[in-house]
Design a protein around this motif. Structure first.
Motif, PDB file in Angstrom:
ATOM      1  N   ALA A 235       0.835  -1.210   0.000  1.00 21.62           N
ATOM      2  CA  ALA A 235       0.000   0.000   0.000  1.00 21.62           C
ATOM      3  C   ALA A 235       0.866   1.256   0.000  1.00 21.62           C
ATOM      4  CB  ALA A 235      -0.917  -0.010   1.221  1.00 21.62           C
ATOM      5  N   GLU A 236       0.401   2.272  -0.731  1.00 19.37           N
ATOM      6  CA  GLU A 236       1.128   3.540  -0.793  1.00 19.37           C
ATOM      7  C   GLU A 236       0.138   4.689  -0.896  1.00 19.37           C
ATOM      8  OE1 GLU A 236       4.550   5.793  -3.494  1.00 19.37           O
ATOM      9  OE2 GLU A 236       4.237   3.622  -3.665  1.00 19.37           O
ATOM     10  N   VAL A 237       0.330   5.708  -0.071  1.00 19.20           N
ATOM     11  CA  VAL A 237      -0.503   6.910  -0.085  1.00 19.20           C
ATOM     12  C   VAL A 237       0.411   8.128  -0.012  1.00 19.20           C
ATOM     13  CG1 VAL A 237      -2.189   8.287   1.194  1.00 19.20           C
ATOM     14  CG2 VAL A 237      -2.530   5.822   0.953  1.00 19.20           C
ATOM     15  N   ASP A 238       0.294   8.987  -0.994  1.00 15.88           N
ATOM     16  CA  ASP A 238       1.084  10.224  -1.033  1.00 15.88           C
ATOM     17  C   ASP A 238       2.574   9.951  -0.847  1.00 15.88           C
ATOM     18  OD1 ASP A 238      -1.300  11.585  -1.319  1.00 15.88           O
ATOM     19  OD2 ASP A 238      -1.486  12.012   0.825  1.00 15.88           O
ATOM     20  N   GLY A 239       3.027   8.864  -1.469  1.00 18.38           N
ATOM     21  CA  GLY A 239       4.437   8.526  -1.396  1.00 18.38           C
ATOM     22  C   GLY A 239       4.865   7.837  -0.127  1.00 18.38           C
ATOM     23  N   HIS A 240       3.923   7.559   0.764  1.00 25.24           N
ATOM     24  CA  HIS A 240       4.251   6.930   2.042  1.00 25.24           C
ATOM     25  C   HIS A 240       3.845   5.462   2.023  1.00 25.24           C
ATOM     26  CE1 HIS A 240       5.097   6.891   6.393  1.00 25.24           C
ATOM     27  NE2 HIS A 240       4.109   6.013   6.439  1.00 25.24           N
ATOM     28  N   LYS A 241       4.728   4.604   2.492  1.00 25.13           N
ATOM     29  CA  LYS A 241       4.424   3.192   2.681  1.00 25.13           C
ATOM     30  C   LYS A 241       4.615   2.828   4.146  1.00 25.13           C
ATOM     31  CE  LYS A 241       5.308   1.072  -1.822  1.00 25.13           C
ATOM     32  NZ  LYS A 241       5.988  -0.069  -2.507  1.00 25.13           N
ATOM     33  N   LEU A 242       3.929   1.786   4.578  1.00 25.58           N
ATOM     34  CA  LEU A 242       4.068   1.316   5.953  1.00 25.58           C
ATOM     35  C   LEU A 242       5.418   0.639   6.138  1.00 25.58           C
ATOM     36  CD1 LEU A 242       0.520  -0.241   6.435  1.00 25.58           C
ATOM     37  CD2 LEU A 242       1.392   1.770   7.625  1.00 25.58           C
ATOM     38  N   THR A 243       6.102   0.967   7.218  1.00 28.10           N
ATOM     39  CA  THR A 243       7.331   0.263   7.560  1.00 28.10           C
ATOM     40  C   THR A 243       6.982  -1.063   8.231  1.00 28.10           C
ATOM     41  OG1 THR A 243       7.485   1.209   9.784  1.00 28.10           O
ATOM     42  CG2 THR A 243       8.449   2.492   7.962  1.00 28.10           C
ATOM     43  N   ASP A 244       7.967  -1.923   8.355  1.00 28.13           N
ATOM     44  CA  ASP A 244       7.737  -3.194   9.045  1.00 28.13           C
ATOM     45  C   ASP A 244       7.303  -2.945  10.485  1.00 28.13           C
ATOM     46  OD1 ASP A 244       8.521  -4.406   6.726  1.00 28.13           O
ATOM     47  OD2 ASP A 244      10.502  -5.026   7.457  1.00 28.13           O
ATOM     48  N   GLU A 245       7.910  -1.946  11.128  1.00 32.26           N
ATOM     49  CA  GLU A 245       7.560  -1.641  12.519  1.00 32.26           C
ATOM     50  C   GLU A 245       6.132  -1.137  12.637  1.00 32.26           C
ATOM     51  OE1 GLU A 245      10.357  -0.773  10.997  1.00 32.26           O
ATOM     52  OE2 GLU A 245      11.670  -2.197  12.061  1.00 32.26           O
ATOM     53  N   GLU A 246       5.688  -0.351  11.660  1.00 32.43           N
ATOM     54  CA  GLU A 246       4.299   0.134  11.672  1.00 32.43           C
ATOM     55  C   GLU A 246       3.320  -1.007  11.452  1.00 32.43           C
ATOM     56  OE1 GLU A 246       5.139   4.706  10.111  1.00 32.43           O
ATOM     57  OE2 GLU A 246       4.712   3.098   8.680  1.00 32.43           O
ATOM     58  N   ILE A 247       3.686  -1.961  10.619  1.00 24.07           N
ATOM     59  CA  ILE A 247       2.832  -3.138  10.418  1.00 24.07           C
ATOM     60  C   ILE A 247       2.787  -3.977  11.691  1.00 24.07           C
ATOM     61  CG2 ILE A 247       2.637  -5.324   9.166  1.00 24.07           C
ATOM     62  CD1 ILE A 247       3.609  -3.828   6.670  1.00 24.07           C
ATOM     63  N   GLY A 248       3.916  -4.039  12.394  1.00 24.71           N
ATOM     64  CA  GLY A 248       3.920  -4.725  13.687  1.00 24.71           C
ATOM     65  C   GLY A 248       2.977  -4.058  14.662  1.00 24.71           C
ATOM     66  N   ALA A 249       2.952  -2.729  14.669  1.00 22.83           N
ATOM     67  CA  ALA A 249       2.043  -1.991  15.543  1.00 22.83           C
ATOM     68  C   ALA A 249       0.591  -2.239  15.157  1.00 22.83           C
ATOM     69  CB  ALA A 249       2.359  -0.496  15.483  1.00 22.83           C
ATOM     70  N   PHE A 250       0.330  -2.354  13.857  1.00 23.54           N
ATOM     71  CA  PHE A 250      -1.034  -2.621  13.425  1.00 23.54           C
ATOM     72  C   PHE A 250      -1.486  -4.016  13.848  1.00 23.54           C
ATOM     73  CE2 PHE A 250      -4.117  -3.996  10.104  1.00 23.54           C
ATOM     74  CZ  PHE A 250      -5.149  -3.158  10.491  1.00 23.54           C
ATOM     75  N   LEU A 251      -0.580  -4.972  13.845  1.00 24.63           N
ATOM     76  CA  LEU A 251      -0.944  -6.325  14.283  1.00 24.63           C
ATOM     77  C   LEU A 251      -1.367  -6.306  15.753  1.00 24.63           C
ATOM     78  CD1 LEU A 251      -1.272  -9.322  13.917  1.00 24.63           C
ATOM     79  CD2 LEU A 251       1.162  -9.624  14.323  1.00 24.63           C
ATOM     80  N   ILE A 252      -0.691  -5.493  16.570  1.00 22.06           N
ATOM     81  CA  ILE A 252      -1.095  -5.369  17.973  1.00 22.06           C
ATOM     82  C   ILE A 252      -2.546  -4.919  18.055  1.00 22.06           C
ATOM     83  CG2 ILE A 252      -0.685  -4.175  20.162  1.00 22.06           C
ATOM     84  CD1 ILE A 252       2.235  -3.741  19.196  1.00 22.06           C
ATOM     85  N   LEU A 253      -2.864  -3.881  17.279  1.00 21.19           N
ATOM     86  CA  LEU A 253      -4.224  -3.331  17.288  1.00 21.19           C
ATOM     87  C   LEU A 253      -5.236  -4.335  16.767  1.00 21.19           C
ATOM     88  CD1 LEU A 253      -6.124  -0.889  17.633  1.00 21.19           C
ATOM     89  CD2 LEU A 253      -5.449  -0.168  15.332  1.00 21.19           C
ATOM     90  N   LEU A 254      -4.923  -4.985  15.652  1.00 17.50           N
ATOM     91  CA  LEU A 254      -5.871  -5.908  15.030  1.00 17.50           C
ATOM     92  C   LEU A 254      -6.084  -7.156  15.870  1.00 17.50           C
ATOM     93  CD1 LEU A 254      -7.591  -6.353  12.482  1.00 17.50           C
ATOM     94  CD2 LEU A 254      -5.630  -7.490  11.448  1.00 17.50           C
ATOM     95  N   ALA A 255      -5.002  -7.704  16.410  1.00 21.21           N
ATOM     96  CA  ALA A 255      -5.112  -8.957  17.163  1.00 21.21           C
ATOM     97  C   ALA A 255      -5.797  -8.767  18.502  1.00 21.21           C
ATOM     98  CB  ALA A 255      -3.729  -9.566  17.378  1.00 21.21           C
ATOM     99  N   SER A 256      -5.738  -7.549  19.047  1.00 25.96           N
ATOM    100  CA  SER A 256      -6.399  -7.305  20.325  1.00 25.96           C
ATOM    101  C   SER A 256      -7.792  -6.730  20.110  1.00 25.96           C
ATOM    102  CB  SER A 256      -5.554  -6.381  21.201  1.00 25.96           C
ATOM    103  OG  SER A 256      -5.216  -5.189  20.510  1.00 25.96           O
ATOM    104  N   ALA A 257      -7.870  -5.513  19.558  1.00 25.02           N
ATOM    105  CA  ALA A 257      -9.172  -4.861  19.371  1.00 25.02           C
ATOM    106  C   ALA A 257     -10.042  -5.597  18.371  1.00 25.02           C
ATOM    107  CB  ALA A 257      -8.960  -3.413  18.922  1.00 25.02           C
TER     108      ALA A 257
END
Length: 417
Positions: A235-257
């Motif tokens: 995924a890319e928005v305005d030239g920005h892509k998710l880093t591996d660390e940001e995807i790790g943070a999203f997994l925390i949110l998705l797996a819990s909430a």
């Protein structure tokens, strides 16, 4: 920003912060919230207990739906960037554990657009067959099962299996991921975390989930597949892509909430249907035509997330009541979903509601629940199987989670035929 001096304020006489209050059943607690709604609707309270050595002067409790919606829809006045936990907690830990929940626009907008690429209606439809198959398999094991524990045997299974399937979590890692997610939502309950573990253990679970997400992201960058993780790394928005660390943070949110909320909605809704057999009969007369509005009532009734917090960025007002820059405000969704000015007979479970503007997915605005459609898809598929295939369902007394954040049931003894 600094909050107004404590001396300038008087704490409400209504207790909504003590362990004793949060040990009471939902309906009993709502008797207090009903009195707050009927009064000013916004009252100053002592801070919740915290596992961290942080002192706060207190918070404003918002108990009416309209006020919570107002705050939710005005991020320029009420920020999430200082944290969304009502219980005092370091902002840096919150940012690590809650990812873009602890952001404001325009930063939040970029990340939401990035993540949204994996939650489009088309992508949800692509996994619906997998959700359906998992729902069928879960109920296969329940038919004629006799005495079971309903939460572990049913409610907890579908949302976690869905997340594992979407992210491509290896089978060997799935038990640890599920355990970590459950522990995060149970940190206030002494059964799950002792006093000695209360700070260190959540940090360990957060780290496990984050590291799992990072490794999955690295794998999918090298080996693309047809799953959520591949969509996220590309995924890319305005030239920005998710880093591996940001995807790790999203997994925390998705797996819990993303896991616990649907799990709790399933349990509370099934208990309500068993207690109200005429509601179940009405739903089954036209399941496909009625399940949509019924799910809205499932979520209003369950109110899986009890509250979140915001901080005022400037001196402002909420429904004419002055709030100072730096003040913390607690958004009590549990109270909004029982607001008598919005819902007829809010203490009644009623699938026939023609209007149901609940705040089970948040109060609108930029932080409206990104996974709402996925949750509805899971509930629709699971309840189709549960209600059409199980002939007898009897429940014993639920064992409730002690929490001021999640309206949880830890265990629910059941007899199923």
């Amino acid at each position: 920003m600094t909050a107004a001096p404590v001396k300038a304020r008087e704490y409400s006489s209504f207790d909504i912060t003590s362990d004793d209050f949060w040990s009471r059943p939902f309906a009993v607690r709502d008797e207090t919230f009903a009195q707050l709604r009927a009064g000013q609707g916004l009252t100053w309270h002592q801070p919740l207990e915290s596992m961290f050595p942080i002192e706060e002067p207190g918070f404003w409790a918002l108990t009416r739906r309209a006020d919570i919606a107002f705050v939710s829809q005005h991020p320029e006045l009420f920020t999430s960037a200082q944290g969304v936990a009502l219980s005092p907690m370091p902002a840096e830990i919150q940012r690590f554990a809650s990812f873009f929940l602890s952001m404001d626009p325009p930063q939040h907008t970029v990340y939401r657009r990035l993540i949204s690429s994996a939650f489009t209606p088309r992508n949800v439809r692509q996994i619906e067959q997998q959700i359906h198959d998992n729902a069928v398999a879960i109920v296969d094991d329940l038919v004629g099962a006799g005495d079971v524990e309903f939460v572990s045997a049913c409610s907890a299974k579908l949302p976690m299996r869905t997340i594992m399937d979407m992210l491509g979590v290896p089978a060997a890692d799935q038990p640890d991921v599920a355990y970590a997610a459950d522990k995060l939502f149970g940190i206030s309950d002494e059964e799950y975390v002792s006093d000695d573990e209360r700070v260190g253990d959540p940090v360990a679970q957060i780290a496990l989930l984050s590291n799992t997400g990072i490794e999955l992201a690295k794998f999918r960058r090298a080996h693309p597949g047809d799953d959520l993780m591949t969509s996220m790394v590309n995924a890319e928005v305005d030239g920005h892509k998710l880093t591996d660390e940001e995807i790790g943070a999203f997994l925390i949110l998705l797996a819990s909430a993303g896991n616990d909320t649907t799990k709790q909605a399933t349990t509370h809704a099934m208990m309500a249907l068993v207690e109200n057999p005429e509601q179940r009969e009405w739903l089954m007369e036209d399941f496909d035509g009625r399940i949509g509005p019924a799910i809205e009532e499932f979520i209003r009734w369950a109110s899986p997330v009890i509250q979140f917090a915001r901080f005022a960025t400037v001196d402002t007002e909420i429904n004419g009541h002055p709030v100072s820059a730096g003040d913390k405000v607690g958004l009590f969704y549990c109270s909004a979903n029982r607001d008598e000015t919005v819902f007829d007979n809010p203490g009644i479970f009623d699938l026939r509601r023609e209007s149901n503007p609940h705040l089970g997915f948040g109060g609108g605005g930029p932080h409206f629940c990104l996974g709402s459609q996925l949750a509805k898809t899971e509930l629709r598929n699971l309840f189709r199987e549960l209600l059409s295939r199980l002939k007898i369902v009897e429940f014993g007394e639920p064992d409730l989670l002690f929490s001021s954040f999640a309206h949880g049931v830890k265990r629910l003894p059941a007899h199923i035929q």
